[in-house]
Design an enzyme around this catalytic site. Structure first.
Site, short mmCIF file in Angstrom:
data_model
loop_
_atom_site.label_atom_id
_atom_site.label_comp_id
_atom_site.label_asym_id
_atom_site.label_seq_id
_atom_site.Cartn_x
_atom_site.Cartn_y
_atom_site.Cartn_z
NE ARG A 15 -1.97 -1.63 3.61
CZ ARG A 15 -2.39 -1.81 4.86
NH1 ARG A 15 -3.62 -1.43 5.19
NH2 ARG A 15 -1.61 -2.35 5.75
CE LYS A 75 0.83 -2.28 9.59
NZ LYS A 75 -0.35 -2.57 10.45
CE1 TYR A 94 -5.64 2.50 10.19
CE2 TYR A 94 -4.47 2.08 8.13
CZ TYR A 94 -5.66 2.30 8.81
OH TYR A 94 -6.85 2.35 8.13
CG HIS A 96 -2.36 -0.80 15.21
ND1 HIS A 96 -3.71 -0.90 15.49
CD2 HIS A 96 -2.26 -0.70 13.86
CE1 HIS A 96 -4.40 -0.87 14.36
NE2 HIS A 96 -3.54 -0.74 13.36
CD GLU A 118 -3.87 3.15 15.45
OE1 GLU A 118 -2.99 3.12 16.32
OE2 GLU A 118 -3.65 3.53 14.27
NE ARG A 203 -22.36 -4.39 14.76
CZ ARG A 203 -22.63 -3.86 13.58
NH1 ARG A 203 -23.64 -3.01 13.47
NH2 ARG A 203 -21.92 -4.16 12.52
CG ASP A 270 -2.10 -4.51 12.96
OD1 ASP A 270 -0.89 -4.75 12.87
OD2 ASP A 270 -2.83 -4.34 11.97
#
Length: 371
Positions: A15, A75, A94, A96, A118, A203, A270
């Site tokens: 990506r 990433k 991202y 994490h 995130e 949910r 992750d």
């Protein structure tokens, strides 16, 4: 603003943080975008497309990072990238961090401002920059699980949808959020017998209504999880605690209750993984076997479908990137209460409470920084 888009260097990460369309949105607003040479090749976006969109191509990665005010990635930065990051720069990617103490401390040492996709929120309580990749990962989890069930991969040799006269595989999805629903939708589409476990009754009610009884919904308890381990051929871990490490929902001891050749796919890897026996794997070696149970724990699953993922990611991030570029990171965060939770590290301080709690660090209220 001077914006840099480096080429991703994580294992099999194809990506790129911006499509040429995203670059054009920024250059037409007067910003300078430098894209590392061949950064978009893995996603099917050649250098010429970036140049046509107004970007400058930069072959020297050190120059690319050094001259940037805002660095856009997909990433978390690898060690050699962290070494290029410095005070006064902002990183948007991202991260994490709740599962990465070493990286957290390394980013603190840089003095840079680190904003995580995130942990950005929306007015519905969702995670709008995580959602696109969660959709991709949820759908890929079923593909990966179905492949891993094949005998040649160490699985039990079960075809997910079965055939006439042979029952389909039983799939349990732990977590009914974005990842979980997309996994369930994919598994249903392939003809599997699918159960979703979640602790949110609203949910579960929404899923039951949406899928009109084609999907089994079960309130997640210890008994329900134990039943799922005994009966399922494929279990997909899709739990998320925003910004925090994932809870361990299936223990090493429980693996002995699973059928030999059963498969665990941990989409929460992750964030540390939601199975006790989970450890990050790569696209080179995506699986391993413990107690006859196949584990698939690739930490950058969407990287394998880079073109789709890059387009989906840019669609979600470009309004936030534009705000950072137009206003600067401090004003952009100060003016948007949902963007502010994205700030994880600034000037050596942790600003997200879940990250700080994970490692026993002090947390600074991000409001005090942007004010």
């Amino acid at each position: 603003m001077k914006i840099a888009v480096p080429k991703e260097i994580k294992n099999h990460e194809y990506r790129v943080a911006l499509t040429p369309t995203g670059v054009r949105e920024l250059t037409e607003r007067g910003h300078q975008v430098a894209v590392q040479t061949s950064a978009g090749d893995g996603s099917g976006f050649p250098d010429a497309d970036y140049e046509a969109a107004g970007a400058t191509l930069e072959a020297d990665v050190d120059t690319l990072w050094r001259d940037a005010e805002l660095i856009l990635k997909v990433k978390e930065p690898q060690s050699e990238e962290v070494a290029r990051l410095g005070e006064g720069q902002a990183l948007f990617t991202y991260l994490h961090l709740a599962a990465e103490e070493t990286l957290t401390r390394e980013l603190m040492a840089t003095g840079a401002t680190c904003i995580a996709y995130e942990t950005v929120t929306d007015d519905q309580g969702g995670l709008p920059l995580l959602a696109p990749m969660s959709r991709v990962a949820g759908r890929m989890a079923v593909q990966a699980g179905a492949h891993s069930l094949e005998k040649a991969q160490g699985g039990s040799g079960i075809l997910l949808p079965g055939v006439p006269g042979v029952a389909p595989a039983k799939v349990a999805v732990i977590g009914g959020g974005v990842v979980g629903e997309n996994a369930a939708r994919m598994a249903l589409g392939l003809g599997a017998d699918v159960t979703v476990l979640d602790k949110s009754l609203p949910r579960l009610e929404a899923l039951d209504h949406r899928y009109q009884g084609r999907l089994h919904t079960v309130y997640s308890t210890t008994d329900a999880l134990e039943k799922a381990t005994r009966e399922s051929d494929l279990i997909i871990g899709a739990v998320l605690v925003p910004g925090a490490a994932a809870p361990k929902l299936i223990t090493r001891e429980q693996l002995s209750d699973m059928h030999p050749g059963s498969v665990l796919v941990d989409v929460a890897i992750d964030q540390g993984g939601c199975f006790e026996t989970s450890k990050p794997t790569t696209h080179d070696e995506p699986t391993y076997i413990i107690d006859d149970v196949v584990h698939y724990c690739v930490a950058n699953m969407p990287g394998a479908v880079a073109r789709t993922s890059t387009q989906a990611l840019t669609n979600a991030t470009i309004p936030f990137i534009t705000a950072l570029a137009d206003k600067g990171w401090k004003r952009a965060l100060a003016e948007d209460e949902h963007f502010l939770p994205g700030l994880n590290v600034h000037a050596g301080q942790v600003t997200h409470p879940a990250v700080a709690e994970a490692f026993g660090l002090d947390s600074v209220d991000p409001h005090t920084i942007v004010s």
